[in-house]
Design an enzyme around this catalytic site. Sequence first.
Site, PDB file in Angstrom:
ATOM      1  N   TYR A 295      22.922  36.649  20.565  1.00 57.27           N
ATOM      2  CA  TYR A 295      22.110  37.841  20.856  1.00 57.27           C
ATOM      3  C   TYR A 295      22.648  39.064  20.121  1.00 57.27           C
ATOM      4  O   TYR A 295      23.866  39.278  20.058  1.00 57.27           O
ATOM      5  CB  TYR A 295      22.138  38.145  22.348  1.00 57.27           C
ATOM      6  CG  TYR A 295      21.251  37.263  23.190  1.00 57.27           C
ATOM      7  CD1 TYR A 295      19.882  37.184  22.965  1.00 57.27           C
ATOM      8  CD2 TYR A 295      21.793  36.518  24.231  1.00 57.27           C
ATOM      9  CE1 TYR A 295      19.071  36.376  23.753  1.00 57.27           C
ATOM     10  CE2 TYR A 295      20.995  35.714  25.031  1.00 57.27           C
ATOM     11  CZ  TYR A 295      19.629  35.646  24.787  1.00 57.27           C
ATOM     12  OH  TYR A 295      18.834  34.860  25.558  1.00 57.27           O
TER      13      TYR A 295
ATOM     14  N   LYS B 265      40.237  36.801  51.999  1.00 55.32           N
ATOM     15  CA  LYS B 265      38.891  37.380  51.921  1.00 55.32           C
ATOM     16  C   LYS B 265      38.171  36.876  50.674  1.00 55.32           C
ATOM     17  O   LYS B 265      38.794  36.299  49.781  1.00 55.32           O
ATOM     18  CB  LYS B 265      38.980  38.902  51.933  1.00 55.32           C
ATOM     19  CG  LYS B 265      39.838  39.491  50.836  1.00 55.32           C
ATOM     20  CD  LYS B 265      40.145  40.959  51.102  1.00 55.32           C
ATOM     21  CE  LYS B 265      41.075  41.485  50.044  1.00 55.32           C
ATOM     22  NZ  LYS B 265      40.826  42.819  49.626  1.00 55.32           N
TER      23      LYS B 265
HETATM   24  C1  LIG Z   1      44.821  45.726  53.286  1.00 53.97           C
HETATM   25  C2  LIG Z   1      45.132  44.659  52.280  1.00 53.97           C
HETATM   26  N1  LIG Z   1      46.274  43.975  52.393  1.00 53.97           N
HETATM   27  C3  LIG Z   1      46.614  43.006  51.503  1.00 53.97           C
HETATM   28  C4  LIG Z   1      45.792  42.702  50.436  1.00 53.97           C
HETATM   29  C5  LIG Z   1      46.217  41.654  49.450  1.00 53.97           C
HETATM   30  O1  LIG Z   1      46.475  42.258  48.211  1.00 53.97           O
HETATM   31  P1  LIG Z   1      46.895  41.392  46.926  1.00 53.97           P
HETATM   32  O2  LIG Z   1      45.728  40.535  46.610  1.00 53.97           O
HETATM   33  O3  LIG Z   1      47.168  42.424  45.901  1.00 53.97           O
HETATM   34  O4  LIG Z   1      48.085  40.610  47.315  1.00 53.97           O
HETATM   35  C6  LIG Z   1      44.586  43.399  50.284  1.00 53.97           C
HETATM   36  C7  LIG Z   1      43.714  43.099  49.137  1.00 53.97           C
HETATM   37  O5  LIG Z   1      43.062  43.899  48.578  1.00 53.97           O
HETATM   38  C8  LIG Z   1      44.259  44.411  51.234  1.00 53.97           C
HETATM   39  O6  LIG Z   1      43.112  45.093  51.110  1.00 53.97           O
END
Ligand SMILES: Cc1ncc(COP(=O)(O)O)c(C=O)c1O
Length: 382
Positions: free
Chosen positions: A260, A39
Amino acid sequence: MITSPQAGAVLEINLAALAANYQILRARAGGTECAAVMKADAYGLGVEQAGPMLARLGCRTLFVAHLGEGVALRQILGSEPAIYILHGPLPDAVDEFLAHSLIPVLNTPEQLAQWARKGQSEARPLAAALQVDTGMNRLGLTTTDAAALAAAPERLAGIDLRFLVSHLACADQPEHALNLEQRQLFDRLRAAFPLGPASLANSSGIFLGAGYHYDLVRPGAALYGVNPTPGQPNPMQEVVRLRGSILQVREIDTPRSVGYGATHRVTGPRRIATVPVGYADGYLRSLSGQGVGCLAGVLVPIVGRVSMDLITLDVTEAPPDAARPGAMIDLIGGRGESIDAVASRAGTIGYEILTSLGRRYDRRYVGAAAGDDAGTREAGNV
Ligand SMILES: Cc1ncc(COP(=O)(O)O)c(C=O)c1O
């Protein structure tokens, strides 16, 4: 994306390290399938480059948050991998899921009913994962909703349930009591549903031990180099290196302030270097007076405030011939500090540093060929 070779800052993304990290995680997961969470544009590193690399290594299950991210990933990777959408189908988006062969993670009774109706109207069961909330109190069926569903399994008609999923709240704190509580509740919920495969572990969850692995692990951050075992040595390879070049060097001999708000006061003779990286590039303003870079092997502190496009560093301790316009200062990784150390100085976590990385850098993807080689090696050899 506006990337510019003239940006004066180079963001290097090492795809061989990404590949090695996938193999390390897959080996740690034993025989359990290792998915990849991609993501937010692969945590800011670029899904177009990271996706094909992981696919070449045999990663066949991917998770993204949004439908749009899934559509983009499908276009990049073709029809092969299973792509799960963590947020599930928003109302009216169901047809788009089908058009792109995307699989929702169903989080609410409403999403479940909507997907079941669609499966029934299509006269074929539609693939989905079902998320149960075991302690995060964020997404997924509550224990009450789950019990109601277990008592009325006909509500699953029209759904081809691939995984029961839950998410750990404290996996990066192995001693936290909630880890075991979540796992035990997950086991009870699994027993209530005759659903088969299950998935609980994120990156840190993989390191909690085999009892957390179930049938699929879902690492994200560790793939991209964030330490999944805070307080212990980082088992992952460094994927990101950020360097900025010196634009200008100013010798200050009389007492003056820098930047700044005049927050940094120089009293003695000091040498200040200005580098074209700022909070608009994801170099967080909270690193004002906190961050450090590395010039010619010498740690050089950020002095004064981080501004939108610039930072100022006190390079007095670096060799004078190194502190010249055009010289590169490591800001993340390389000879500088790790992403986790930078995050800690900024009062945040590596995830936020990664996903904030700016779009103006000269982005360079390195190690793609090495990653290909890694793909032919056995996971356990890495
Ligand atoms: C449902 C879910 N699974 C897995 C992950 C992966 O987590 P990580 O980046 O801590 O490995 C996430 C990330 O937030 C998540 O929301």
